[in-house]
Design a protein around this motif. Structure first.
Motif, PDB file in Angstrom:
ATOM      1  N   PHE A 162       0.827  -1.219   0.000  1.00  0.00           N
ATOM      2  CA  PHE A 162       0.000   0.000   0.000  1.00  0.00           C
ATOM      3  C   PHE A 162       0.856   1.261   0.000  1.00  0.00           C
ATOM      4  CE2 PHE A 162      -3.248  -3.053   1.066  1.00  0.00           C
ATOM      5  CZ  PHE A 162      -4.285  -2.609   0.266  1.00  0.00           C
ATOM      6  N   ALA A 163       1.994   1.235   0.691  1.00  0.00           N
ATOM      7  CA  ALA A 163       2.890   2.400   0.678  1.00  0.00           C
ATOM      8  C   ALA A 163       3.402   2.644  -0.737  1.00  0.00           C
ATOM      9  CB  ALA A 163       4.040   2.172   1.645  1.00  0.00           C
ATOM     10  N   GLY A 164       3.692   1.562  -1.428  1.00  0.00           N
ATOM     11  CA  GLY A 164       4.198   1.657  -2.805  1.00  0.00           C
ATOM     12  C   GLY A 164       3.191   2.325  -3.723  1.00  0.00           C
ATOM     13  N   PHE A 165       1.891   2.018  -3.523  1.00  0.00           N
ATOM     14  CA  PHE A 165       0.860   2.652  -4.360  1.00  0.00           C
ATOM     15  C   PHE A 165       0.918   4.173  -4.204  1.00  0.00           C
ATOM     16  CE2 PHE A 165      -2.183  -1.244  -3.864  1.00  0.00           C
ATOM     17  CZ  PHE A 165      -1.420  -1.958  -4.769  1.00  0.00           C
ATOM     18  N   ALA A 166       1.338   4.616  -3.012  1.00  0.00           N
ATOM     19  CA  ALA A 166       1.375   6.061  -2.742  1.00  0.00           C
ATOM     20  C   ALA A 166       2.732   6.666  -3.128  1.00  0.00           C
ATOM     21  CB  ALA A 166       1.087   6.303  -1.260  1.00  0.00           C
ATOM     22  N   GLY A 167       3.580   5.886  -3.802  1.00  0.00           N
ATOM     23  CA  GLY A 167       4.860   6.415  -4.262  1.00  0.00           C
ATOM     24  C   GLY A 167       5.962   6.346  -3.216  1.00  0.00           C
ATOM     25  N   VAL A 168       5.739   5.584  -2.149  1.00  0.00           N
ATOM     26  CA  VAL A 168       6.771   5.439  -1.109  1.00  0.00           C
ATOM     27  C   VAL A 168       7.475   4.108  -1.349  1.00  0.00           C
ATOM     28  CG1 VAL A 168       7.204   5.225   1.367  1.00  0.00           C
ATOM     29  CG2 VAL A 168       5.394   6.748   0.534  1.00  0.00           C
ATOM     30  N   SER A 169       8.727   4.178  -1.765  1.00  0.00           N
ATOM     31  CA  SER A 169       9.481   2.955  -2.035  1.00  0.00           C
ATOM     32  C   SER A 169      10.949   3.173  -1.732  1.00  0.00           C
ATOM     33  CB  SER A 169       9.324   2.563  -3.515  1.00  0.00           C
ATOM     34  OG  SER A 169      10.255   1.555  -3.855  1.00  0.00           O
ATOM     35  N   ALA A 170      11.604   2.120  -1.287  1.00  0.00           N
ATOM     36  CA  ALA A 170      13.053   2.176  -1.051  1.00  0.00           C
ATOM     37  C   ALA A 170      13.804   2.379  -2.360  1.00  0.00           C
ATOM     38  CB  ALA A 170      13.509   0.883  -0.385  1.00  0.00           C
ATOM     39  N   LEU A 171      13.129   2.158  -3.472  1.00  0.00           N
ATOM     40  CA  LEU A 171      13.805   2.285  -4.760  1.00  0.00           C
ATOM     41  C   LEU A 171      13.563   3.634  -5.425  1.00  0.00           C
ATOM     42  CD1 LEU A 171      13.205  -1.296  -6.219  1.00  0.00           C
ATOM     43  CD2 LEU A 171      15.000  -0.494  -4.676  1.00  0.00           C
ATOM     44  N   CYS A 172      12.865   4.556  -4.710  1.00  0.00           N
ATOM     45  CA  CYS A 172      12.685   5.913  -5.255  1.00  0.00           C
ATOM     46  C   CYS A 172      14.033   6.635  -5.279  1.00  0.00           C
ATOM     47  CB  CYS A 172      11.716   6.721  -4.387  1.00  0.00           C
ATOM     48  SG  CYS A 172       9.997   6.277  -4.620  1.00  0.00           S
ATOM     49  N   GLY A 173      14.193   7.543  -6.195  1.00  0.00           N
ATOM     50  CA  GLY A 173      15.435   8.301  -6.294  1.00  0.00           C
ATOM     51  C   GLY A 173      16.249   7.789  -7.469  1.00  0.00           C
ATOM     52  N   VAL A 174      17.428   8.395  -7.648  1.00  0.00           N
ATOM     53  CA  VAL A 174      18.294   7.970  -8.748  1.00  0.00           C
ATOM     54  C   VAL A 174      18.652   6.502  -8.542  1.00  0.00           C
ATOM     55  CG1 VAL A 174      20.562   8.300  -9.805  1.00  0.00           C
ATOM     56  CG2 VAL A 174      19.232  10.290  -9.067  1.00  0.00           C
ATOM     57  N   ASN A 175      18.497   5.691  -9.591  1.00  0.00           N
ATOM     58  CA  ASN A 175      18.804   4.264  -9.462  1.00  0.00           C
ATOM     59  C   ASN A 175      20.288   4.015  -9.707  1.00  0.00           C
ATOM     60  OD1 ASN A 175      17.905   1.459  -9.164  1.00  0.00           O
ATOM     61  ND2 ASN A 175      18.657   1.258 -11.260  1.00  0.00           N
ATOM     62  N   ASP A 176      20.932   3.355  -8.748  1.00  0.00           N
ATOM     63  CA  ASP A 176      22.328   2.960  -8.917  1.00  0.00           C
ATOM     64  C   ASP A 176      22.332   1.532  -9.465  1.00  0.00           C
ATOM     65  OD1 ASP A 176      24.968   2.115  -8.637  1.00  0.00           O
ATOM     66  OD2 ASP A 176      25.309   3.347  -6.847  1.00  0.00           O
ATOM     67  N   GLU A 177      22.739   1.391 -10.714  1.00  0.00           N
ATOM     68  CA  GLU A 177      22.679   0.086 -11.397  1.00  0.00           C
ATOM     69  C   GLU A 177      23.561  -0.960 -10.727  1.00  0.00           C
ATOM     70  OE1 GLU A 177      21.024  -0.930 -14.345  1.00  0.00           O
ATOM     71  OE2 GLU A 177      19.899   0.948 -14.468  1.00  0.00           O
ATOM     72  N   ARG A 178      24.489  -0.498  -9.864  1.00  0.00           N
ATOM     73  CA  ARG A 178      25.310  -1.498  -9.161  1.00  0.00           C
ATOM     74  C   ARG A 178      24.448  -2.337  -8.227  1.00  0.00           C
ATOM     75  NH1 ARG A 178      30.030   2.626  -7.377  1.00  0.00           N
ATOM     76  NH2 ARG A 178      28.194   3.973  -7.365  1.00  0.00           N
ATOM     77  N   TRP A 179      23.315  -1.767  -7.805  1.00  0.00           N
ATOM     78  CA  TRP A 179      22.388  -2.571  -6.982  1.00  0.00           C
ATOM     79  C   TRP A 179      21.439  -3.377  -7.833  1.00  0.00           C
ATOM     80  CZ3 TRP A 179      24.400  -3.071  -2.591  1.00  0.00           C
ATOM     81  CH2 TRP A 179      24.952  -2.005  -1.884  1.00  0.00           C
ATOM     82  N   GLY A 180      20.878  -2.754  -8.848  1.00  0.00           N
ATOM     83  CA  GLY A 180      19.899  -3.470  -9.654  1.00  0.00           C
ATOM     84  C   GLY A 180      19.234  -2.548 -10.655  1.00  0.00           C
ATOM     85  N   PRO A 181      18.261  -3.085 -11.426  1.00  0.00           N
ATOM     86  CA  PRO A 181      17.643  -2.315 -12.509  1.00  0.00           C
ATOM     87  C   PRO A 181      16.648  -1.272 -12.019  1.00  0.00           C
ATOM     88  CG  PRO A 181      16.607  -4.463 -12.330  1.00  0.00           C
ATOM     89  CD  PRO A 181      17.725  -4.451 -11.321  1.00  0.00           C
ATOM     90  N   ARG A 182      16.385  -0.295 -12.856  1.00  0.00           N
ATOM     91  CA  ARG A 182      15.408   0.761 -12.521  1.00  0.00           C
ATOM     92  C   ARG A 182      14.015   0.184 -12.249  1.00  0.00           C
ATOM     93  NH1 ARG A 182      14.817   5.900 -10.637  1.00  0.00           N
ATOM     94  NH2 ARG A 182      14.464   4.325  -9.077  1.00  0.00           N
ATOM     95  N   PHE A 183      13.618  -0.797 -13.054  1.00  0.00           N
ATOM     96  CA  PHE A 183      12.252  -1.330 -12.945  1.00  0.00           C
ATOM     97  C   PHE A 183      12.281  -2.829 -12.632  1.00  0.00           C
ATOM     98  CE2 PHE A 183      11.917   2.263 -15.991  1.00  0.00           C
ATOM     99  CZ  PHE A 183      11.051   3.073 -15.262  1.00  0.00           C
ATOM    100  N   PRO A 184      12.513  -3.202 -11.402  1.00  0.00           N
ATOM    101  CA  PRO A 184      12.606  -4.643 -11.106  1.00  0.00           C
ATOM    102  C   PRO A 184      11.221  -5.295 -11.069  1.00  0.00           C
ATOM    103  CG  PRO A 184      12.835  -3.364  -9.101  1.00  0.00           C
ATOM    104  CD  PRO A 184      12.724  -2.373 -10.217  1.00  0.00           C
ATOM    105  N   PRO A 185      11.096  -6.517 -11.580  1.00  0.00           N
ATOM    106  CA  PRO A 185       9.804  -7.218 -11.487  1.00  0.00           C
ATOM    107  C   PRO A 185       9.545  -7.647 -10.049  1.00  0.00           C
ATOM    108  CG  PRO A 185      11.479  -8.660 -12.418  1.00  0.00           C
ATOM    109  CD  PRO A 185      12.132  -7.325 -12.230  1.00  0.00           C
ATOM    110  N   MET A 186       8.276  -7.761  -9.664  1.00  0.00           N
ATOM    111  CA  MET A 186       7.943  -8.230  -8.312  1.00  0.00           C
ATOM    112  C   MET A 186       6.938  -9.391  -8.326  1.00  0.00           C
ATOM    113  SD  MET A 186       9.614  -6.948  -5.830  1.00  0.00           S
ATOM    114  CE  MET A 186      11.072  -6.043  -6.340  1.00  0.00           C
ATOM    115  N   ASN A 187       6.585  -9.872  -9.537  1.00  0.00           N
ATOM    116  CA  ASN A 187       5.618 -10.977  -9.595  1.00  0.00           C
ATOM    117  C   ASN A 187       6.190 -12.257  -9.004  1.00  0.00           C
ATOM    118  OD1 ASN A 187       7.211 -10.704 -12.115  1.00  0.00           O
ATOM    119  ND2 ASN A 187       6.333 -12.703 -12.538  1.00  0.00           N
ATOM    120  N   ASP A 188       7.529 -12.315  -8.899  1.00  0.00           N
ATOM    121  CA  ASP A 188       8.179 -13.504  -8.341  1.00  0.00           C
ATOM    122  C   ASP A 188       8.920 -13.154  -7.045  1.00  0.00           C
ATOM    123  OD1 ASP A 188      10.091 -11.867  -9.412  1.00  0.00           O
ATOM    124  OD2 ASP A 188      11.173 -13.441 -10.473  1.00  0.00           O
ATOM    125  N   ALA A 189       8.354 -12.211  -6.272  1.00  0.00           N
ATOM    126  CA  ALA A 189       9.071 -11.700  -5.084  1.00  0.00           C
ATOM    127  C   ALA A 189       9.433 -12.820  -4.105  1.00  0.00           C
ATOM    128  CB  ALA A 189       8.231 -10.630  -4.393  1.00  0.00           C
TER     129      ALA A 189
END
Ligand SMILES: O=P(O)(O)O[C@H]1O[C@H](CO)[C@@H](O)[C@H]1O
Length: 301
Positions: free
Chosen positions: A155-182
């Motif tokens: 629910f926080a994510g729906f409101a735009g609150v995410s640990a992945l907000c901000g400039v994405n550092d590719e050393r961690w992972g992709p800008r748009f990670p899938p979550m269907n297989d979380a």
């Protein structure tokens, strides 16, 4: 025009929400690596009242969160605030266990809540096991039952609150990670196989974790809404940790302990409270410990 001077200027002016530079994560990881003899591939985050898992470890190296550079500190009762490295179960599998996690309602930004997950990644961890205390929404769930997390609603994510907000550092992972297989299918199968071996198939479920911000417990109308959109349980944590772990390529397994039944009827005289959550945690800590230890033993063999 793509990437023209105007666009580049705008990009540079964005303040990253995940605001510690990569090198600071490396500094924290190096600090821990130098001080522990263990090299775990499995990390466990213990939820409210469930930190006993860390006490079951052998040959421990323990760090108070206060003593780890850049680490947040625990402020919630039932979260000891210690990071324990050690060996778990009869086959002595190396793990690292957070005895206490961080929540948004403590005032921490998302990047801080999830800071330890990235430290685990730098330390070589491949699997994150999350545990938490939850309120049961599904009428078939009872206090003391354990739910294997199949999926979540953020629910926080729906409101735009995410640990992945901000400039994405590719050393961690992709800008748009899938979550269907979380929540990893193979790990879930292993957990389903382990539950009967621990003799608690009768109070074991698999379902969906609905994440809310807290710290207030739900109103009856909110609880009915969470149930109607598919939530089996509700809690105030975990999802950001899972998203961060998936973003950087770790596999995730999650267990929820139902510590209270969420009241969905305004005529009820019951109320939810954190003391009850902790009490149930104490009573069922051993069951959760056996389950996690059973899965870790299978993973380590
Ligand atoms: O999710 P964990 O940390 O187990 O804690 C749960 O218990 C607390 C409420 O009693 C909330 O923080 C909720 O999220």
């Amino acid at each position: 025009m793509m990437n023209g001077p105007a666009e580049r200027k705008e990009e540079a002016s964005v303040v990253p929400v995940n605001s510690l530079p990569f090198d600071e994560y490396v500094r924290t990881a190096n600090f821990l690596r130098e001080k522990t003899r263990h090299r775990p591939k499995i990390a466990i985050i213990a939820g409210s009242g469930l930190g006993g898992l860390g006490n079951a470890l052998e040959q421990t190296d323990i760090f108070d969160y206060h003593d780890i550079p850049n680490f947040p500190v625990s402020t919630v009762v039932g979260h000891a605030g210690r990071l324990a490295f050690g060996l778990l179960g009869p086959t002595q599998v190396p793990v690292v266990c957070m005895q206490g996690r961080f929540h948004a309602y403590e005032g921490y930004p998302q990047w801080k809540i999830t800071f330890p997950v990235r430290i685990f990644k730098l330390l070589g961890v491949e699997i994150l096991i999350v545990t938490n205390a939850v309120g049961g929404l599904n009428p078939e769930y009872h206090v003391g039952d354990i739910m294997l997390i199949k999926d979540h609603i953020n629910f926080a994510g729906f409101a735009g609150v995410s640990a992945l907000c901000g400039v994405n550092d590719e050393r961690w992972g992709p800008r748009f990670p899938p979550m269907n297989d979380a929540y990893d299918k193979g790990l879930r199968a292993l957990a389903r196989q382990t539950a009967p071996e621990c003799q608690f198939q009768d109070f074991f479920h698999e379902g969906t974790y609905a994440m809310v911000g807290g710290p207030m417990f739900e109103t009856c109308a909110e609880a009915r809404m969470l149930r109607s959109v598919g939530g089996d349980v509700v809690g105030m944590s975990t999802v950001s940790e899972v998203i961060t772990a998936r973003h950087c390529g770790m596999k995730v397994l999650g267990f929820s302990l139902i510590t209270n039944v969420v009241i969905q009827d305004e005529t009820s005289d019951d109320t939810a409270n954190h003391q009850e959550v902790l009490q149930v945690g104490i009573h069922r800590a051993k069951a959760m410990q056996d389950l996690v230890s059973g899965v870790v033993t299978k993973l380590g063999s």
